[in-house]
Write an enzyme that holds these catalytic residues in place. Structure first.
Site, PDB file in Angstrom:
ATOM      1  CD1 TRP A 241      -2.598   1.920   1.502  1.00 26.62           C
ATOM      2  CD2 TRP A 241      -3.304   0.265   0.183  1.00 26.62           C
ATOM      3  NE1 TRP A 241      -3.853   2.251   1.033  1.00 26.62           N
ATOM      4  CE2 TRP A 241      -4.307   1.249   0.216  1.00 26.62           C
ATOM      5  CE3 TRP A 241      -3.533  -0.874  -0.619  1.00 26.62           C
ATOM      6  CZ2 TRP A 241      -5.512   1.147  -0.486  1.00 26.62           C
ATOM      7  CZ3 TRP A 241      -4.728  -0.979  -1.318  1.00 26.62           C
ATOM      8  CH2 TRP A 241      -5.706   0.020  -1.239  1.00 26.62           C
TER       9      TRP A 241
ATOM     10  CG  ASP B 290      -1.537  12.016  -1.968  1.00 28.77           C
ATOM     11  OD1 ASP B 290      -1.233  10.813  -2.115  1.00 28.77           O
ATOM     12  OD2 ASP B 290      -2.327  12.594  -2.728  1.00 28.77           O
TER      13      ASP B 290
ATOM     14  CD  GLU C  33      -5.290   5.273   0.505  1.00 29.30           C
ATOM     15  OE1 GLU C  33      -6.134   4.784  -0.255  1.00 29.30           O
ATOM     16  OE2 GLU C  33      -5.026   4.807   1.620  1.00 29.30           O
TER      17      GLU C  33
END
Ligand code: NOJ
Ligand code: NOJ
Length: 441
Positions: A133, A196, A199
Site C-alpha cells: 500500500w 498523500d 494514497e
C-alpha cells in the site's frame, strides 16, 4: 422564457430532477447521511469502534478501517451530536467514542509495515493490513488527535477528567495514552515525506502539513488545560515550524497559488498541475491555524476559484450544464475510477467540500459584518450542493464518485466519508445562515 426552457431540456440527460430547494434537500440529506454513516460504524462483523470506509467489499474492497476516514467520520459524529441532529445521539456517540478510543490505542501500539504509527488502514478485526500500500500516511495520527481532543475537551467540561487523564492524555513520557501518542508522533515526524491523502504520491503535502499544524495547536491547548506545560510549548513550537515551512514552500501569496505537494520522492508521475482539491480539504480540516489562510481572505478565495475552474471543462456532465456549478473531482489528471483506471470522476466529498468552503466563508464574512457578501457566499455554496443533489437518488445513498459521463453514482457504495461530507457541509450552512439572521434563532 428561453433560459428556463434550456434548463428543462438539459434535465432530460440527467438522472434525477431537482424537485426541492437545496436548503430543504440538504437538511434532509443531513439526517439520512447520519443514519447511513452510523450503519458503517461498529458493524456486527467488525471490532467495536471500527469505521469501515464503505460497504463495498470487492472491486475494490473498502471494507477496512482507514485511520484518516475514521477520524473524519468520528469528528463529524461529535459535531452532529453537539448540534442535536438526532435524538439520543449523545448516548450512541459516547459508546462509539469509547470503543474508537480503545481500538485506536490498540492500533497505535501495533507493529505495522509503517512501524508503529502512520499505517493507513487496518482490517475489520482490528489487526494490521499487511498487503502492499502507499505507506506511511502521516495525516492519520494528527486527524485522530484532533477528533479525540474535541471529545476530551467536552469530557473535561462535563467533569470527567479522570477518564481523560487516564486514557486520552496522561502527560507522561513515554505515554500510554492515545492523544499524546499521536501528538508525539506528529511533532517528531511531520517533516518526513509520506503518501498523500489520496494514497498516491509520496512527498510533503499541504493537506498533511495543515492537519499536523492544526492538531499540534489543539494539542498545546489541551496540554495547558491538563497542566502539561512543557509539552504545550513543544507542540506549539513544532506547529510554528510547520507554519513557516508552509509559508516558505507551499503558499505563494503573490501568485495566489497553493501547491499540493513539494519534494516528491515516490508515487505517480503524471500528476503535474499541482491543482488538487486536497488544498480545500486542508483548509477545512485544519481549523486551528489562527489568521493563516482564512476563508474570508481574497487570496484564499482566488486559490479555491482556480482549483474549481480546473474541473469545469473536464467532465461531460459539467460541459452539459454550464449553467450549474461544476462537479468536482480530486485533481484534473486523476485516472482512478474505483474498479477501473481509465479516467477520474467527480467525487461526492470533494464537491461538498467546495460547498462547505463557501458556507464557512459566509460565516466569516457575516461575523465581520459583511452580510451581503455572506449571502452571496451561501448562494455559491448552494450551487455546489445542488450539483450533488441532482445526482443523488431519493433514498439519499452516496457512493464515492459519480460518473463523469452520465452523473450516476459509481465506484464504491455507501462511502462513509461521503456521508460525513454531507453532514459537515449542512452544519456549516446552518451556522452561516444563523450568523446572517440571528433574529430567526
Ligand atoms: C487506492 C487508493 O485508495 C486510491 O486513492 C488510489 O487512487 C488507488 N488506490 C490507486 O493508487
Ligand atoms: C481512496 C481515497 O483516495 C482515500 O482518501 C481514502 O482514504 C480511501 N479511498 C478510503 O476511503
Amino acid at each position: 422564457m428561453p433560459i428556463y426552457l434550456f434548463a428543462l431540456i438539459s434535465f432530460v440527460s440527467l438522472p434525477f430532477a431537482q424537485a426541492e430547494s437545496v436548503a430543504d434537500w440538504l437538511m434532509k440529506q443531513k439526517h439520512v447521511s447520519l443514519e447511513r454513516m452510523l450503519q458503517n460504524i461498529s458493524r456486527p462483523d467488525t471490532v467495536p469502534g471500527t469505521v469501515v470506509a464503505a460497504t463495498t467489499r470487492v472491486n475494490p474492497n473498502y471494507y477496512y478501517h482507514w485511520v484518516r476516514d475514521a477520524a473524519l467520520v468520528v469528528n463529524t459524529l461529535l459535531l452532529a451530536a453537539n448540534d442535536g441532529v438526532a435524538n439520543d445521539l449523545d448516548v450512541r456517540v459516547d459508546r462509539i467514542l469509547r470503543d474508537y478510543t480503545a481500538l485506536s490505542r490498540r492500533q497505535q501500539m501495533t507493529w505495522t509495515r509503517s512501524s508503529w504509527s502512520g499505517e493507513p488502514k487496518f482490517n475489520p478485526d482490528g489487526t494490521a493490513f499487511e498487503g502492499d500500500w502507499g505507506r506511511p500516511q502521516i495525516d492519520g495520527p494528527p486527524l485522530r488527535a484532533m477528533t479525540l481532543i474535541r471529545w476530551a475537551k467536552q469530557l473535561i467540561l462535563s467533569g470527567d477528567d479522570e477518564y481523560v487523564r487516564a486514557v486520552l492524555y496522561d502527560s507522561l513520557l513515554p505515554t500510554q495514552s492515545v492523544i499524546k501518542g499521536d501528538l508525539e508522533y506528529t511533532a517528531h515526524h511531520w517533516f518526513e515525506t509520506s503518501f498523500d491523502l489520496w494514497e498516491e504520491v509520496k512527498g510533503r503535502h499541504f493537506y498533511t502539513l495543515m492537519v499536523s499544524m492544526s492538531a499540534l495547536n489543539d494539542g498545546a491547548e489541551l496540554a495547558v488545560l491538563l497542566g502539561d506545560f512543557g509539552a504545550a510549548d513543544y507542540y506549539s513550537g513544532e506547529a510554528r515550524k510547520i507554519l513557516r515551512f508552509l509559508q516558505a514552500r507551499l503558499v505563494d501569496v503573490a501568485a495566489a497559488r497553493i501547491l499540493a505537494t513539494v519534494d516528491q520522492d515516490e508515487g505517480l508521475t503524471y500528476k503535474t498541475s499541482q491543482v488538487d482539491i486536497a488544498v480545500v480539504l486542508g483548509l477545512l480540516h485544519a481549523p486551528s491555524r489562527e489568521d493563516f489562510l482564512r476563508e474570508s481572505d481574497s487570496f484564499v478565495l482566488l486559490s479555491v476559484q482556480k482549483t474549481v475552474d480546473a474541473f469545469r471543462g473536464l467532465y461531460r456532465i459539467n460541459r452539459e450544464r454550464l449553467d450549474m456549478a461544476p462537479a468536482i473531482g480530486r485533481y484534473p489528471e486523476d485516472l482512478y475510477g474505483g474498479a477501473t483506471f481509465d479516467g477520474g470522476n467527480p467525487w461526492i466529498l470533494t464537491t461538498f467540500a467546495v460547498a462547505e468552503f463557501y458556507y464557512k466563508r459566509a460565516h466569516e464574512l457575516a461575523v465581520l459584518g459583511d452580510f451581503s457578501g455572506a449571502s452571496d457566499a451561501i448562494r455559491i455554496g448552494d450551487s455546489f450542493a445542488a450539483r450533488v443533489q441532482i445526482h443523488t437518488a431519493a433514498d439519499g445513498a452516496l457512493s464515492e464518485q459519480f460518473s463523469r459521463e452520465n452523473g450516476y453514482m459509481t465506484s464504491v457504495e455507501n462511502l462513509t466519508w461521503s456521508y460525513a461530507s454531507a453532514i459537515t457541509a449542512a452544519l456549516a450552512r446552518d451556522k452561516a445562515v444563523a450568523a446572517i439572521s440571528p433574529s430567526s434563532h
